[in-house]
Every structure is written in structure tokens, then in C-alpha cells.
Scaffold this active site. Sequence first.
Site, short mmCIF file in Angstrom:
data_model
loop_
_atom_site.label_atom_id
_atom_site.label_comp_id
_atom_site.label_asym_id
_atom_site.label_seq_id
_atom_site.Cartn_x
_atom_site.Cartn_y
_atom_site.Cartn_z
N PHE A 65 56.47 83.93 45.74
CA PHE A 65 56.75 83.37 47.06
C PHE A 65 55.45 82.82 47.64
CE2 PHE A 65 57.22 82.97 51.53
CZ PHE A 65 58.52 82.53 51.69
N ASP A 97 46.89 83.84 46.15
CA ASP A 97 47.56 83.77 47.45
C ASP A 97 47.61 85.18 48.05
OD1 ASP A 97 49.42 83.83 49.51
OD2 ASP A 97 50.88 82.55 48.51
N LYS A 117 49.17 85.83 58.08
CA LYS A 117 49.77 87.10 58.51
C LYS A 117 48.76 88.06 59.16
CE LYS A 117 53.56 86.85 55.18
NZ LYS A 117 54.78 86.59 55.90
N THR A 152 45.81 68.87 63.25
CA THR A 152 45.34 68.76 64.63
C THR A 152 44.84 70.10 65.17
OG1 THR A 152 46.75 66.90 65.17
CG2 THR A 152 46.05 68.26 67.01
#
Lengths: 393, 393
Positions: free
Chosen positions: B111, B220, B251, B275
Site C-alpha cells: 500500500f 516507504d 502520518k 504550493t
Amino acid sequence: MGNLRMRNMDVFSGLRRTLINRPALGVYPSKNWVEELKSSVLSVAPKGLNQITTMACGSCSNENAFKAIFMRYRKRERGGAGFTAEENESCMVNQAPGSPALSILSFHGAFHGRTLGVLSCTHSKAIHKIDIPAFDWPVAPFPVYKYPLEDNIRENQAEDKRCLAQVADLIEQWSKKGNPVAGIIIEPIQAEGGDHHGSPEFFQQLQKLSKEKGVALLIDEVQTGGGPCGTLWCHEQFNLPSPPDVVTFSKKMLTGGFYHTEEYKVDQSYRIFNTWMGEPSKIQVLKKVLEVIKRDDVLKNVRVTGDVLLNGLKDFQNRYPQLLNSARGRGTFIAVDAANSGLRDKVLVKLREKGVNAGGCGEKAIRLRPSLVFEPKHANIFLGTLESILKEL
Amino acid sequence: MGNLRMRNMDVFSGLRRTLINRPALGVYPSKNWVEELKSSVLSVAPKGLNQITTMACGSCSNENAFKAIFMRYRKRERGGAGFTAEENESCMVNQAPGSPALSILSFHGAFHGRTLGVLSCTHSKAIHKIDIPAFDWPVAPFPVYKYPLEDNIRENQAEDKRCLAQVADLIEQWSKKGNPVAGIIIEPIQAEGGDHHGSPEFFQQLQKLSKEKGVALLIDEVQTGGGPCGTLWCHEQFNLPSPPDVVTFSKKMLTGGFYHTEEYKVDQSYRIFNTWMGEPSKIQVLKKVLEVIKRDDVLKNVRVTGDVLLNGLKDFQNRYPQLLNSARGRGTFIAVDAANSGLRDKVLVKLREKGVNAGGCGEKAIRLRPSLVFEPKHANIFLGTLESILKEL
């Protein structure tokens, strides 16, 4: 000052829990989250769009809007049927039919963000795209008008027609090659690409076409939304006969997200999801911003100031036609083209030397993006500074 | 209480500008932004990774890390040469060579997020992927071990070998079909997919392979980073001979972003950009969190509490082998498998009825994700509750 500080501290103190936490909004929203949304982003929803999904930035807003569009497209194709075993299996290894070949049509000069899905719809500058894999999705021409508009009505109508014919043709082509268009994404004003405007008629016809072809119309208001065009949403000025299917926002709205119709609501949970899905503390700030916009009639100020700026620039292009042309804008979301790219860059540097921070966009546009509280008196200071530069050139 | 409130108000008062603004960080960072990063995210950078790019969420962090990987890949292929005219033109319409066919290799059960690029690397559940177009990128098997590990050493070593051989083979295959692998993305523990662990040896060999093949290794740590595994970064427990090329986080780190080596730094500005690029107010909260982690030796608490939990679960699986098996974890990032999916769901409901909020992951895993300040005494309450349920079944 003591009082002011005290008041501000009180405000923050009441928001302590919001400020020191970062909730997984989609899983554990606070009890009052729906109310928070109703009193902020939903209170200014474009007419007819009563559904909302918040997201953490503009790119994510467009990415997730694409997902809602693909899901609605496949749902309609499927009729009432569920997912097939083949779909469930093939999608796990990125293959059709589970991961279908479906496309989003975008426009040359568009900017819709920088993550891999939306980057396939961004076409403003090569440097944003080069070296990054892209989906094979169609790109249509966006109208490029001759200014002043009132002197070029027939040419610009022809330009609208040319672009719309291309859109229809590309939808046909991509359908034939097995990669059908599920949605169209477009900015009300192509900002990053050079402040290209489409006429209300162009947008009306584009919506008509999208309905005929059964594809979604997504209006990307990440740059234009939140007031700079003199209305909260720029597309409100296009008098569309019905709401767009999806409208994305971010930037001035302080949180990302997208509004959509009931038709684009996803049935199953977690199909559109992100751990943070925005940032609740920014919703608090947005509530205050929207309160002030209403209290002080800030959008009227934007329209009045915009008139001062645009009229000033039109005056300059009449008096300095060898330097400036094609002044255009809505509200204070205004641009004027320099005769060429070198001249534009020179004007920007000179403006900065004189204390004015203005930017460029596209090949040769000087773009104005003042804050919503920029008033006519500020506009006149800017115009005076710009004219002093034009006189020197 | 009055004092406490006053103190908190003071803290917020000092952050007034940070709290009421939402800066375009990449364009207009505050004067002290570099210092803010140094005293927060950079102060806990994995060894050898001294470069950082902050982002607004986990999906965006992985998406932008992919971009850095693709750019480095093409830069190396190009030697010192600049972009060609053909590249500049073709990328504007999503075609090669400007938009090259390049892929990221990921693992079954992985995931990595939900936007279109990273969704092509997510393979945990069909419902996350179905109906969404995907890139044709390769998917390798992630080791699935037999537990307890100490009784299945030979089988699990063979499993590592099988998976690594598949990775090598897929890199070869995708190169042959003209869609070469530029990077590998992998979780230290496949969280969403069912808490699948890879051995340190597996990760060491994977890194070796990635270096041999000249592809990037992206770890990751969106779910595992920030302390739940008992070290700030889970991959620190793998004793890799050199740093991974890229490590992403979000997280528990309160802001998204990725660490990387100098090699993955992009030369030209605005190629990796957003941005907001994160949220400065959350950096303030993170600074406080990191301060408390250090002050209270919170990671030691995670390790001690994790031992209590894991030993408790191992005891249960010995006493209730028909109900539970395969207890595994690092720190308090722990899971145990139920005998089947129905039983797992039943246990989760019963836990909730007794006031314990635990979740499932993968097909039949019960996953534990307590906060970092969960102590042995809390662990014992949880174990007592779980045992009372096991006794009823």
C-alpha cells in the site's frame, strides 16, 4: 494592543484540540465535523453542488476528482451489476478490465497539478513534465483570443468553434482507440499557462458537448476559486444552464477538495480516501476568512479594484501599444501581455526593484494576483509604478 | 489548570503568524524555514539522508519521490546532455521520449497511496484500485513467512530467494519490453496488506540487487516511521550497508515528505513542487513531539510495551492454536493472524464491545497500532480483554 493580543490568544485557546492534533478525518472525524464543513466550505458551495470531499492539496483534489469520475463512468457502463471476478483480479496487477483504459481530456496550456495523474493533464511548460511517465490522454486546443474582445467578435467565435470541434473529434478518436474519455478537466481561466480566457459561450457549449458525449465536466478552480475573480467561483460568471459535475478547489480556500453532484458520490467507503483529507485547523481559518468576505463585502472590493486595474492597463496599451497589449481579466485576476518574452521579464525585474512583486505566466504575460483586500488606492500606486517603467522603456 | 491554560495560550500566541497563514512554502518560505526543518524533520533524518522535500500528505510524498527517481534515471541516461527539442515537444502531449515509458516496481500486498501514480504501486485490496486506470508497472511477490520464525528458518530463507529472483526477473522483463524499472518501492512492514514482514537479509539483498541493476530503492515509511516500531525508522533495524536512496514519511510525522541522498536532488527549480508543500504549523507540533520522545525515552517505552504485547500474543497462540497464529511485530507495530477471516472480524467486534478499538489488515490479521505512550500496564489490560474473548470462543 494588549486587548488585541488577548483576543487572539482566546481564539487559539478555544481551538487547542484542533491545533495540536492531526486527525485521520475519513476514519475518525470529530463529532462536529459535518457542522464545521457546513459552516465553511459547504456554505459557499457552487449552486447545485451539495456534495463535498476535502483533500490535502490541489493536486490531490484533482487526482481524487478523477477517481470519482472514473468510478461513475464504469458504474454507468456496468448498469446495476457488481464487480466481476476478472475485474477484481486484473486490477491487482494494473491490467484491464479492472484497471481500465480510460482517459481525461485536457487542454494545451492547462495546469492541473504535478502528481502523475494530473500531470498528464498539465501542459503549461515542458519543464514540469519532462522525464515523467504520462498516461496517453488527449489534449485539445484552448481558445486563444484576439484582444480587445469587442473588436474581434467574429474571429473569437470562430476560435471557440475550432476548439470545440477538436474536443468532439478527440473524444471520438480516443473512443475508437479503446481509451475512452471519461471526463474533461478545464480551468475557467488558464492561469499558469498565460491567463487564457474562454468565453461564457465556449464554456456553455463545452458543457453541452460533455452532456451529449456522456463525459464529466470538471472545472478546476484551484487558482480562480475563493474570490479573486470577483465572485467566489469564476465559473459562476459563465451562466451555465446546469452545474458542472465537479469543481475542485485549494489555495485561497486554505484546504483542498472538490464539490460534486449526487451522481459522482461513491457508494462504497474508502474508495476515495486519504488519511488526513485536509486539515481541520485551516477550516477554522477559512470560516473567519469567509466571515470577513461577507462582513466587508470584499468581493465588491475585488470587482471595483479590478475595474481600476483593468481600465488602467487598457489605457496603457492604448498609449504604449508597442509595449503592452491584450489586457484581460475578471475581478483582480488580471493579465496583460508584453510585446515579447524578454520585455516581460524586464518589466517584472523593474517592478521588483521598485517594490512591486508581480509574476509572469505563459510566454509573455504579466499577471496580477493581488490579495482580496487590495483596494483602488493600492491599484493606483501599482499603475503609477508601472507607468513610470513604461515611460523609461 | 489556570496556569496550564495560560501556558498553552502563550505557546499559541507565539505561533500566531504560523497558525493564521498558509504560505506557498516553495516560493515564499519564511526566513527561518531552513532552521525549522533542521530542528524538526531533519534532526531525525535516517543516517546518510541529509536532503529533504516536504509534502502535504503520504500519497503526494510517494508521487513526488517517484518524480525524483525518474528524473535521476533520465539524467544518468542523458549523461551531461540537456533536454532535446524532441523531448521538450513530445512531453507536452504526454508522448515519449519527453514522457518516457519508465516504471516503478512494487510488491503484491503493498500500500503506497491512492493518487494515480502511487495507486499503480498499491496492491492490498481490489476495492482501492478497481475502475481506476493504472500504469503498466511490474508487481513482485513480497515474502510470506511461516511463523514462528525460529522454527522455519530454511523455508523462510527459500521464500526470500524466491521473491528476490522474481524481482530480478521482472526488472529484466520490463527492460526488454521497453518500460524499464527506474525504482523499487517497498514498505519495511507491509501494513495495510496484512503486516507482512521481510527479514533484514531480504532487505539487504534487495538493496544489493537495486544497486546492481542501477534502480533506486525507495523505502516507504509512511506507516512505520515516527516510532511505532521502536526505532524512529523501521528500516534502521535492517542493518543496510548503505542508506536507501529515498525514504518517504507522513502520518506520525505530522507532515508528509521524503528524505533522499544528494544523487536524487533535482537541479532545476519547480520540477518538484507543490504550493503548500506541507504545513508549517504541524512542524511546530512535530518539534514538540520529537522533544517529548527524547525527553521521556518514548521509543524505549515502545520497545518494552511491544515485548509485553508480543509475548502475550505468543502465549495466546500457544494456548489457543486453533484461534490465533503467527504473532509478529517490531515495537508495538504488531499483528497476529486469526484462523480465518470470519473469526478475525468476530474478535474485532467483540473487542470493540469491550471498549478496545483494534483494526484488521490483510485477509485475517488483527493489527495493533497503539500510540507511542501506550505502556505495559495498558498492554496488560488489552491482553486481559483479548483473553476473555478467546475463552468465550
